[in-house]
Design a protein around this motif. Structure first.
Motif, PDB file in Angstrom:
ATOM      1  N   PRO A 109       0.841  -1.201   0.000  1.00  0.00           N
ATOM      2  CA  PRO A 109       0.000   0.000   0.000  1.00  0.00           C
ATOM      3  C   PRO A 109       0.875   1.248   0.000  1.00  0.00           C
ATOM      4  N   LEU A 110       0.490   2.260  -0.758  1.00  0.00           N
ATOM      5  CA  LEU A 110       1.218   3.526  -0.732  1.00  0.00           C
ATOM      6  C   LEU A 110       0.764   4.419   0.417  1.00  0.00           C
ATOM      7  N   VAL A 111      -0.366   4.072   1.032  1.00  0.00           N
ATOM      8  CA  VAL A 111      -0.902   4.894   2.108  1.00  0.00           C
ATOM      9  C   VAL A 111      -1.712   3.997   3.038  1.00  0.00           C
ATOM     10  N   PHE A 112      -1.771   4.375   4.304  1.00  0.00           N
ATOM     11  CA  PHE A 112      -2.472   3.546   5.293  1.00  0.00           C
ATOM     12  C   PHE A 112      -3.950   3.367   4.982  1.00  0.00           C
TER      13      PHE A 112
ATOM     14  N   GLN B 167       7.512   5.292  -8.475  1.00  0.00           N
ATOM     15  CA  GLN B 167       8.093   4.885  -9.759  1.00  0.00           C
ATOM     16  C   GLN B 167       9.482   5.495  -9.965  1.00  0.00           C
ATOM     17  N   GLU B 168       9.649   6.748  -9.557  1.00  0.00           N
ATOM     18  CA  GLU B 168      10.963   7.376  -9.684  1.00  0.00           C
ATOM     19  C   GLU B 168      11.989   6.708  -8.774  1.00  0.00           C
ATOM     20  N   ALA B 169      11.565   6.349  -7.571  1.00  0.00           N
ATOM     21  CA  ALA B 169      12.479   5.675  -6.647  1.00  0.00           C
ATOM     22  C   ALA B 169      12.857   4.291  -7.165  1.00  0.00           C
ATOM     23  N   ILE B 170      11.900   3.603  -7.778  1.00  0.00           N
ATOM     24  CA  ILE B 170      12.187   2.284  -8.354  1.00  0.00           C
ATOM     25  C   ILE B 170      13.140   2.413  -9.530  1.00  0.00           C
TER      26      ILE B 170
ATOM     27  N   ASP C 177       6.635  16.121   3.704  1.00  0.00           N
ATOM     28  CA  ASP C 177       7.063  15.677   2.383  1.00  0.00           C
ATOM     29  C   ASP C 177       8.245  14.714   2.500  1.00  0.00           C
ATOM     30  N   GLY C 178       9.117  14.972   3.495  1.00  0.00           N
ATOM     31  CA  GLY C 178      10.254  14.078   3.722  1.00  0.00           C
ATOM     32  C   GLY C 178       9.809  12.689   4.129  1.00  0.00           C
ATOM     33  N   ASP C 179       8.736  12.608   4.927  1.00  0.00           N
ATOM     34  CA  ASP C 179       8.208  11.299   5.313  1.00  0.00           C
ATOM     35  C   ASP C 179       7.732  10.525   4.084  1.00  0.00           C
ATOM     36  N   ALA C 180       7.035  11.217   3.179  1.00  0.00           N
ATOM     37  CA  ALA C 180       6.524  10.569   1.965  1.00  0.00           C
ATOM     38  C   ALA C 180       7.665  10.100   1.082  1.00  0.00           C
ATOM     39  N   ASP C 181       8.700  10.938   0.945  1.00  0.00           N
ATOM     40  CA  ASP C 181       9.869  10.548   0.143  1.00  0.00           C
ATOM     41  C   ASP C 181      10.545   9.317   0.734  1.00  0.00           C
ATOM     42  N   ALA C 182      10.737   9.339   2.058  1.00  0.00           N
ATOM     43  CA  ALA C 182      11.408   8.215   2.718  1.00  0.00           C
ATOM     44  C   ALA C 182      10.607   6.932   2.561  1.00  0.00           C
ATOM     45  N   LEU C 183       9.273   7.038   2.667  1.00  0.00           N
ATOM     46  CA  LEU C 183       8.437   5.846   2.505  1.00  0.00           C
ATOM     47  C   LEU C 183       8.586   5.270   1.107  1.00  0.00           C
ATOM     48  N   CYS C 184       8.542   6.129   0.096  1.00  0.00           N
ATOM     49  CA  CYS C 184       8.661   5.648  -1.290  1.00  0.00           C
ATOM     50  C   CYS C 184      10.032   5.030  -1.543  1.00  0.00           C
ATOM     51  N   GLU C 185      11.079   5.626  -0.975  1.00  0.00           N
ATOM     52  CA  GLU C 185      12.420   5.053  -1.131  1.00  0.00           C
ATOM     53  C   GLU C 185      12.500   3.679  -0.463  1.00  0.00           C
ATOM     54  N   LEU C 186      11.900   3.557   0.721  1.00  0.00           N
ATOM     55  CA  LEU C 186      11.909   2.273   1.419  1.00  0.00           C
ATOM     56  C   LEU C 186      11.130   1.225   0.641  1.00  0.00           C
TER      57      LEU C 186
ATOM     58  N   THR D 149       2.592  -5.809  -6.534  1.00  0.00           N
ATOM     59  CA  THR D 149       1.306  -5.185  -6.821  1.00  0.00           C
ATOM     60  C   THR D 149       1.137  -4.031  -5.832  1.00  0.00           C
ATOM     61  N   VAL D 150       0.896  -2.827  -6.333  1.00  0.00           N
ATOM     62  CA  VAL D 150       0.856  -1.625  -5.496  1.00  0.00           C
ATOM     63  C   VAL D 150      -0.551  -1.045  -5.489  1.00  0.00           C
ATOM     64  N   LEU D 151      -1.069  -0.756  -4.301  1.00  0.00           N
ATOM     65  CA  LEU D 151      -2.368  -0.117  -4.147  1.00  0.00           C
ATOM     66  C   LEU D 151      -2.189   1.322  -3.671  1.00  0.00           C
ATOM     67  N   SER D 152      -2.891   2.242  -4.334  1.00  0.00           N
ATOM     68  CA  SER D 152      -2.862   3.649  -3.972  1.00  0.00           C
ATOM     69  C   SER D 152      -4.296   4.147  -3.819  1.00  0.00           C
ATOM     70  N   LEU D 153      -4.501   5.074  -2.885  1.00  0.00           N
ATOM     71  CA  LEU D 153      -5.815   5.716  -2.807  1.00  0.00           C
ATOM     72  C   LEU D 153      -5.929   6.750  -3.911  1.00  0.00           C
ATOM     73  N   GLY D 154      -4.920   7.625  -4.022  1.00  0.00           N
ATOM     74  CA  GLY D 154      -4.910   8.599  -5.099  1.00  0.00           C
ATOM     75  C   GLY D 154      -4.580  10.009  -4.654  1.00  0.00           C
ATOM     76  N   CYS D 155      -5.069  10.420  -3.481  1.00  0.00           N
ATOM     77  CA  CYS D 155      -4.903  11.809  -3.054  1.00  0.00           C
ATOM     78  C   CYS D 155      -3.796  11.998  -2.035  1.00  0.00           C
ATOM     79  N   GLN D 156      -3.119  10.920  -1.653  1.00  0.00           N
ATOM     80  CA  GLN D 156      -2.137  10.988  -0.579  1.00  0.00           C
ATOM     81  C   GLN D 156      -0.835  11.649  -1.044  1.00  0.00           C
ATOM     82  N   LYS D 157       0.028  11.978  -0.075  1.00  0.00           N
ATOM     83  CA  LYS D 157       1.313  12.604  -0.402  1.00  0.00           C
ATOM     84  C   LYS D 157       2.235  11.647  -1.144  1.00  0.00           C
ATOM     85  N   ALA D 158       2.282  10.394  -0.732  1.00  0.00           N
ATOM     86  CA  ALA D 158       3.151   9.407  -1.373  1.00  0.00           C
ATOM     87  C   ALA D 158       2.498   8.942  -2.673  1.00  0.00           C
TER      88      ALA D 158
END
Length: 545
Positions: A139-142, A249-252, A211-220, A234-243
């Motif tokens: 999940p990209l967001v809780f 995709q950029e981190a990958i 924003d740093g938290d979102a960046d760190a999560l995506c990097e992790l 398989t990645v699930l996103s809500l859509g409106c979240q910061k991450a």
């Protein structure tokens, strides 16, 4: 470990290093017991509990307490020779950190017996080799945690692979009695025999932080998706979240520029309904499993192993047995061209000098110093300090100060040169021993180790810690045999024979490295994996020690 000495008395005590002014009680010592140390007899004025330390000479307030050859505390009041070291008479203290370093020569251990040994791993298109083959659901967001749980239950039911089946049966029997009809047991035949499972991550981040938290999560998450133990995701996103999906995709892309890793993305706010979202995600998971199942284990050199080392629930024996054994195993692997990652920066406090002396060049040393200082600033900003790291369980079992705990914890890193220092979420790129900036929190640190590339984790414990990881096998090493017996369903390897003088650190290190090879080859399944201990907690920087 060359600086460990094992001079013991009939009362079973140990002076760890020649420069120490304390000894460790390996068994309960009564008041009046006479302990011999380097030709001097010391009469204990009071009881000393096993795993705890006692003074070798009279100490005055302000005197330095030395263990492992380094400063680990300062006396706050007079301590008589033979007196127990406690939180009432000693506080945390370390030497001042200097930017000057000295290059420390390293003598690699004898590894002839392992030179032609291979492990059976999963070879990836980018040249990396995994010790497992899992499909990841992220999940990209809780907000998507609930849908992740729906997918987990659906996949477990469809594959007949429910790790909690026996516990569910137990609950039905407890509630309804033995005569209640049971649901069908999981199927015995695996539909995808070359896949070690589908792993579902959940977390509490992705939105509402900085924003740093979102960046760190995506990097992790990118580190997990691109991990050699992962076939795809398989990645699930809500859509409106910061991450956002684009951030992930950029981190990958930084880790997988050729796009070898198959990843499917689903955004709930763009889906027709929750039912459609779940159906599409399930389809992607099952298609991914078919693809992953085509990869089989093949021989790989030990140089493709990366051991992440971790400790949790440490006791007064951890730094004498389990941690040095793990460190010696890491040294062996490094001598064979492999890698190790030592983390938990709060538990390196007080031994920075030793690690700086092992850095392969000034640039690596400067990075270590800068990251340690930055971490301490983050901790101070939230009213914390490294001296607060030891837990009540640590203190109860003899780890009185953070420096005392750190001096023993650092033994997990062995003696080999430090080739690189990584910040949290940074991928390992240099073979050899790496240092990684993580907190001391067991799961947060283990999560970071695997995110940076560890494909096997060695986890030492003296009190017993049920921690695992969703991607990398975690091997638990006990510091004492009592724990290994009492929590045999959790512990994989017992380092207790070192304490009893029945085996050397070198002997057990050879045995532990052999167990690592068996685990990396899938021939041994770790206790954490058998118990489905699949812990994943991203670190919110500056909050955790």
């Amino acid at each position: 470990m060359s600086d460990l000495i094992t001079t013991q008395t009939p009362h079973l005590t140990l002076r760890v290093h020649a420069l120490d002014n304390v000894r460790v009680a390996l068994t309960d010592l009564p008041a009046g017991a006479v302990i011999e140390d380097q030709g001097v007899n010391i009469t204990l004025p009071g009881f000393v509990r096993h795993k705890h330390k006692f003074a070798l000479s009279d100490m005055a307030a302000g005197d330095v307490v030395t263990m492992y050859g380094v400063r680990v505390g300062k006396a706050t009041q007079p301590i008589a020779a033979g007196g127990a070291i406690t939180t009432e008479n000693v506080v945390h203290a370390t030497d001042e950190l200097s930017t000057e370093t000295r290059q420390k020569a390293w003598q690699p251990p004898e590894v002839t017996a392992f030179e032609k040994t291979t492990f059976a791993g999963y070879h990836r298109p980018d040249g990396k080799v995994g010790t497992a083959n899992v499909w990841l659901v992220v999940p990209l967001v809780f907000c998507e945690n609930r849908n992740i749980e729906v997918l987990r239950q659906c996949v477990a039911d469809a594959l007949g692979d429910d790790p909690f089946y026996d516990y569910k049966r137990m609950a039905r029997q407890l509630l309804h009695g033995q005569d209640i009809a049971e649901s069908a047991a999981p199927a015995g035949e695996r539909l995808f025999p070359n896949v070690d499972g589908v792993r579902f991550l959940v977390h509490q981040q992705g939105c509402g932080g900085t924003d740093g938290d979102a960046d760190a999560l995506c990097e992790l998450l990118a580190g997990y998706i691109c991990h050699p133990n992962v076939a795809g995701a398989t990645v699930l996103s809500l859509g409106c979240q910061k991450a956002q999906i684009t951030m992930l995709q950029e981190a990958i892309a930084k880790r997988d520029p050729s796009g070898y890793k198959p990843v499917s993305y689903f955004e709930q706010q763009r889906s027709e309904s929750e039912e459609v979202l779940i159906r599409d995600a399930l389809t992607a998971i099952f298609d991914g499993l078919k693809q992953a199942n085509q990869v089989t284990r093949q021989p790989a050199p030990l140089s493709e192993l990366t051991l992440g080392v971790e400790c949790g629930g440490s006791d007064g024996f951890s730094g004498l047995s389990a941690n040095p054994v793990v460190g010696a195993a890491v040294d062996r692997l490094v001598a064979l061209g492999g890698s190790g990652i030592l983390s938990e920066f709060p538990e390196l406090c007080g031994v920075e000098h030793e690690l700086l002396a092992r850095c392969r060049n000034p640039q690596v040393a400067e990075r270590f110093t800068a990251l340690m200082a930055a971490y301490q600033r983050h901790a101070h900003a939230v009213g914390a300090d490294f001296s607060m790291n030891p837990s009540p369980g640590n203190v109860r079992d003899g780890l009185i100060t953070d420096a005392m705990k750190s001096a023993g914890a650092a033994k997990k890193g062995g003696d080999s040169p430090v080739v690189d220092v990584l910040d949290y979420t940074e991928p390992m790129t240099r073979k050899g021993l790496n240092l990684l900036c993580t907190p001391g929190n067991d799961v947060e640190s283990t999560t970071g180790l695997v995110g940076s590339g560890a494909n096997l984790v060695l986890f030492t414990t003296g009190l017993g810690t049920p921690t695992g990881n969703p991607v990398a096998p975690v091997i638990k090493i006990s510091s004492n045999s009592e724990l290994a017996s009492r929590m045999s369903d959790v512990i994989d390897f017992d380092a207790g024979p070192v304490i009893r003088g029945e085996a050397s650190i070198a002997q057990l290190a050879d045995e532990l490295l052999t167990l690592c090879i068996e685990t990396a080859s899938g021939r041994y399944i770790s206790k954490a994996a058998r118990l489905a201990q699949l812990d994943f907690i991203p670190w919110k920087r500056g909050v955790s020690l």
